[in-house]
Design a protein around this motif. Structure first.
Motif, PDB file in Angstrom:
ATOM      1  N   SER A  37      69.128  35.275 -52.304  1.00  0.00           N
ATOM      2  CA  SER A  37      70.447  34.699 -52.036  1.00  0.00           C
ATOM      3  C   SER A  37      71.041  35.267 -50.759  1.00  0.00           C
ATOM      4  CB  SER A  37      71.387  34.983 -53.216  1.00  0.00           C
ATOM      5  OG  SER A  37      70.921  34.375 -54.400  1.00  0.00           O
ATOM      6  N   LEU A  38      70.867  36.575 -50.556  1.00  0.00           N
ATOM      7  CA  LEU A  38      71.350  37.209 -49.332  1.00  0.00           C
ATOM      8  C   LEU A  38      70.657  36.620 -48.108  1.00  0.00           C
ATOM      9  CD1 LEU A  38      73.091  39.443 -48.061  1.00  0.00           C
ATOM     10  CD2 LEU A  38      71.196  41.021 -48.444  1.00  0.00           C
ATOM     11  N   ILE A  39      69.342  36.459 -48.196  1.00  0.00           N
ATOM     12  CA  ILE A  39      68.582  35.888 -47.080  1.00  0.00           C
ATOM     13  C   ILE A  39      69.025  34.460 -46.801  1.00  0.00           C
ATOM     14  CG2 ILE A  39      66.290  35.081 -46.401  1.00  0.00           C
ATOM     15  CD1 ILE A  39      65.155  37.564 -47.820  1.00  0.00           C
ATOM     16  N   VAL A  40      69.167  33.653 -47.855  1.00  0.00           N
ATOM     17  CA  VAL A  40      69.574  32.257 -47.682  1.00  0.00           C
ATOM     18  C   VAL A  40      70.983  32.171 -47.101  1.00  0.00           C
ATOM     19  CG1 VAL A  40      70.173  30.153 -48.950  1.00  0.00           C
ATOM     20  CG2 VAL A  40      68.035  31.333 -49.446  1.00  0.00           C
ATOM     21  N   GLY A  41      71.885  33.026 -47.594  1.00  0.00           N
ATOM     22  CA  GLY A  41      73.255  33.004 -47.078  1.00  0.00           C
ATOM     23  C   GLY A  41      73.324  33.374 -45.617  1.00  0.00           C
ATOM     24  N   VAL A  42      72.604  34.415 -45.223  1.00  0.00           N
ATOM     25  CA  VAL A  42      72.597  34.831 -43.820  1.00  0.00           C
ATOM     26  C   VAL A  42      71.911  33.776 -42.955  1.00  0.00           C
ATOM     27  CG1 VAL A  42      71.733  36.565 -42.203  1.00  0.00           C
ATOM     28  CG2 VAL A  42      72.708  37.282 -44.370  1.00  0.00           C
ATOM     29  N   ALA A  43      70.793  33.233 -43.440  1.00  0.00           N
ATOM     30  CA  ALA A  43      70.079  32.214 -42.668  1.00  0.00           C
ATOM     31  C   ALA A  43      70.913  30.954 -42.492  1.00  0.00           C
ATOM     32  CB  ALA A  43      68.757  31.873 -43.354  1.00  0.00           C
ATOM     33  N   ALA A  44      71.751  30.640 -43.460  1.00  0.00           N
ATOM     34  CA  ALA A  44      72.614  29.471 -43.331  1.00  0.00           C
ATOM     35  C   ALA A  44      73.665  29.672 -42.251  1.00  0.00           C
ATOM     36  CB  ALA A  44      73.296  29.176 -44.666  1.00  0.00           C
ATOM     37  N   ALA A  45      74.059  30.928 -42.030  1.00  0.00           N
ATOM     38  CA  ALA A  45      75.027  31.226 -40.981  1.00  0.00           C
ATOM     39  C   ALA A  45      74.353  31.422 -39.634  1.00  0.00           C
ATOM     40  CB  ALA A  45      75.824  32.479 -41.352  1.00  0.00           C
ATOM     41  N   ASP A  46      73.196  32.083 -39.638  1.00  0.00           N
ATOM     42  CA  ASP A  46      72.459  32.373 -38.404  1.00  0.00           C
ATOM     43  C   ASP A  46      70.973  32.409 -38.734  1.00  0.00           C
ATOM     44  OD1 ASP A  46      71.394  33.218 -36.049  1.00  0.00           O
ATOM     45  OD2 ASP A  46      72.431  35.145 -35.988  1.00  0.00           O
ATOM     46  N   PRO A  47      70.228  31.349 -38.399  1.00  0.00           N
ATOM     47  CA  PRO A  47      68.825  31.264 -38.819  1.00  0.00           C
ATOM     48  C   PRO A  47      67.855  32.119 -38.007  1.00  0.00           C
ATOM     49  CG  PRO A  47      69.434  29.329 -37.550  1.00  0.00           C
ATOM     50  CD  PRO A  47      70.692  30.136 -37.733  1.00  0.00           C
ATOM     51  N   SER A  48      68.327  32.870 -37.032  1.00  0.00           N
ATOM     52  CA  SER A  48      67.405  33.694 -36.251  1.00  0.00           C
ATOM     53  C   SER A  48      66.798  34.779 -37.139  1.00  0.00           C
ATOM     54  CB  SER A  48      68.128  34.318 -35.057  1.00  0.00           C
ATOM     55  OG  SER A  48      69.246  35.068 -35.478  1.00  0.00           O
ATOM     56  N   PRO A  49      65.517  35.107 -36.944  1.00  0.00           N
ATOM     57  CA  PRO A  49      64.810  36.012 -37.862  1.00  0.00           C
ATOM     58  C   PRO A  49      65.391  37.416 -37.948  1.00  0.00           C
ATOM     59  CG  PRO A  49      63.262  34.808 -36.475  1.00  0.00           C
ATOM     60  CD  PRO A  49      64.621  34.551 -35.915  1.00  0.00           C
ATOM     61  N   GLY A  50      65.868  37.967 -36.844  1.00  0.00           N
ATOM     62  CA  GLY A  50      66.338  39.354 -36.827  1.00  0.00           C
ATOM     63  C   GLY A  50      67.391  39.666 -37.874  1.00  0.00           C
ATOM     64  N   PRO A  51      68.553  38.995 -37.815  1.00  0.00           N
ATOM     65  CA  PRO A  51      69.592  39.274 -38.815  1.00  0.00           C
ATOM     66  C   PRO A  51      69.135  39.008 -40.250  1.00  0.00           C
ATOM     67  CG  PRO A  51      70.505  38.054 -36.972  1.00  0.00           C
ATOM     68  CD  PRO A  51      69.029  38.055 -36.790  1.00  0.00           C
ATOM     69  N   VAL A  52      68.303  37.984 -40.435  1.00  0.00           N
ATOM     70  CA  VAL A  52      67.832  37.645 -41.780  1.00  0.00           C
ATOM     71  C   VAL A  52      66.989  38.776 -42.356  1.00  0.00           C
ATOM     72  CG1 VAL A  52      66.349  36.093 -43.103  1.00  0.00           C
ATOM     73  CG2 VAL A  52      67.933  35.166 -41.420  1.00  0.00           C
ATOM     74  N   LEU A  53      66.065  39.291 -41.556  1.00  0.00           N
ATOM     75  CA  LEU A  53      65.187  40.349 -42.046  1.00  0.00           C
ATOM     76  C   LEU A  53      65.946  41.656 -42.257  1.00  0.00           C
ATOM     77  CD1 LEU A  53      61.941  39.701 -39.970  1.00  0.00           C
ATOM     78  CD2 LEU A  53      62.528  38.929 -42.279  1.00  0.00           C
ATOM     79  N   ILE A  54      66.882  41.967 -41.360  1.00  0.00           N
ATOM     80  CA  ILE A  54      67.693  43.178 -41.542  1.00  0.00           C
ATOM     81  C   ILE A  54      68.481  43.098 -42.837  1.00  0.00           C
ATOM     82  CG2 ILE A  54      69.670  44.467 -40.631  1.00  0.00           C
ATOM     83  CD1 ILE A  54      68.654  43.783 -37.816  1.00  0.00           C
ATOM     84  N   ALA A  55      69.088  41.942 -43.085  1.00  0.00           N
ATOM     85  CA  ALA A  55      69.857  41.762 -44.316  1.00  0.00           C
ATOM     86  C   ALA A  55      68.961  41.880 -45.542  1.00  0.00           C
ATOM     87  CB  ALA A  55      70.553  40.400 -44.296  1.00  0.00           C
ATOM     88  N   GLY A  56      67.752  41.319 -45.457  1.00  0.00           N
ATOM     89  CA  GLY A  56      66.840  41.377 -46.594  1.00  0.00           C
ATOM     90  C   GLY A  56      66.380  42.787 -46.908  1.00  0.00           C
ATOM     91  N   VAL A  57      66.001  43.540 -45.861  1.00  0.00           N
ATOM     92  CA  VAL A  57      65.548  44.918 -46.064  1.00  0.00           C
ATOM     93  C   VAL A  57      66.680  45.780 -46.595  1.00  0.00           C
ATOM     94  CG1 VAL A  57      64.703  46.992 -44.914  1.00  0.00           C
ATOM     95  CG2 VAL A  57      63.715  44.771 -44.351  1.00  0.00           C
ATOM     96  N   ALA A  58      67.876  45.623 -46.024  1.00  0.00           N
ATOM     97  CA  ALA A  58      69.028  46.394 -46.492  1.00  0.00           C
ATOM     98  C   ALA A  58      69.364  46.052 -47.942  1.00  0.00           C
ATOM     99  CB  ALA A  58      70.240  46.123 -45.593  1.00  0.00           C
ATOM    100  N   GLY A  59      69.284  44.771 -48.257  1.00  0.00           N
ATOM    101  CA  GLY A  59      69.561  44.363 -49.634  1.00  0.00           C
ATOM    102  C   GLY A  59      68.547  44.920 -50.607  1.00  0.00           C
ATOM    103  N   LEU A  60      67.288  44.975 -50.217  1.00  0.00           N
ATOM    104  CA  LEU A  60      66.243  45.535 -51.085  1.00  0.00           C
ATOM    105  C   LEU A  60      66.485  47.018 -51.333  1.00  0.00           C
ATOM    106  CD1 LEU A  60      62.430  44.877 -50.869  1.00  0.00           C
ATOM    107  CD2 LEU A  60      63.293  47.198 -51.144  1.00  0.00           C
ATOM    108  N   ALA A  61      66.719  47.778 -50.264  1.00  0.00           N
ATOM    109  CA  ALA A  61      66.901  49.224 -50.414  1.00  0.00           C
ATOM    110  C   ALA A  61      68.152  49.549 -51.226  1.00  0.00           C
ATOM    111  CB  ALA A  61      66.980  49.877 -49.033  1.00  0.00           C
ATOM    112  N   ALA A  62      69.256  48.920 -50.862  1.00  0.00           N
ATOM    113  CA  ALA A  62      70.507  49.209 -51.558  1.00  0.00           C
ATOM    114  C   ALA A  62      70.458  48.731 -53.004  1.00  0.00           C
ATOM    115  CB  ALA A  62      71.670  48.535 -50.829  1.00  0.00           C
TER     116      ALA A  62
END
Length: 235
Positions: A37-62
């Motif tokens: 959901s975090l990845i989809v939400g971020v990708a819907a706002a900005d589909p560039s890979p960088g922010p999406v992957l950062i959000a995904g990794v941060a969401g996994l760790a946290a």
């Protein structure tokens, strides 16, 4: 994984799996749903890979740390309550043994035994293991259902990490411009597998648990995608 409980007449039960299975299913479901959901939400706002992957990794760790800590704290609180109740029951057996035996008899009577039989059972149970009888029949506690904070924390944190890695990997491997459909499809497949696997481990029918996790997973992704579209800001 603990084996199914098997009674003296070879009837198999799965209730002894309920503690770790609940934590494992919760962790895996939360890992898949929250990170996707975090990845989809971020990708819907900005589909560039960088922010999406950062959000995904941060969401996994946290998320993994949060799930493990939350399970440990909550199950520890449950375990503290159980120990306190057992201590109170132990003291009551010392202070008022006659009243406690009568209370045990009333419990058995409420379950369908005649007063005479209930009194006899209460007497024999008290003579054999008074505290065990009260813990089991008055408090409703047993070794099968006893809380294990560390087991719950490990099961939840580990399954969250493994499950969250699936949509994150799908996002990393998705061709440019296809992150959302790839992650959504991967997530729904994984959720269907999780629902079926959880039902299998618990010896339950598979259709309802599978439909349940699919519905709520799809709803979570839809909401976060909508939020991403509405705000549409670069992260």
């Amino acid at each position: 994984m603990s084996p199914p409980y098997q009674s003296a007449h070879d009837e198999i039960h799965f209730i002894n799996r309920s503690g770790w299975l609940r934590a494992a299913v919760l962790g895996a479901n939360d890992g898949i749903v929250s990170v996707s959901s975090l990845i989809v939400g971020v990708a819907a706002a900005d589909p560039s890979p960088g922010p999406v992957l950062i959000a995904g990794v941060a969401g996994l760790a946290a998320g993994a740390m949060s799930m493990a800590a939350g399970e440990y704290v909550s199950v520890s609180s449950q375990s503290d309550i159980e120990r306190a109740d057992i201590a109170r029951e132990k003291q009551a057996l010392i202070d008022t043994p006659v009243e406690e035996e009568a209370e045990l008899a009333s419990i058995y009577e409420s379950r369908g035994l005649s007063p005479t039989t209930a009194a006899l059972v209460a007497k024999e149970m008290t003579e054999k293991d008074a505290l065990g009888a009260h813990v089991r029949d008055e408090l409703g506690l047993s070794e099968v259902h006893s809380a294990n904070p560390l087991q719950a924390a490990l099961a939840s944190g580990l399954t969250f990490t493994v499950a969250a890695a699936l949509p994150l990997t799908a996002a990393m491997l998705a061709p440019a411009g296809t992150i959302i459909p790839v992650v959504v499809g991967t997530t729904l497949i994984c959720l269907a597998g999780l629902g079926a696997l959880g039902a299998q481990a618990g010896g339950a029918p598979k259709l309802r648990p599978t439909a349940r996790v699919l519905f709520w997973g799809a709803a979570a992704m839809a909401v976060t995608a909508l939020i991403g579209r509405l705000f549409g800001v670069n992260v």
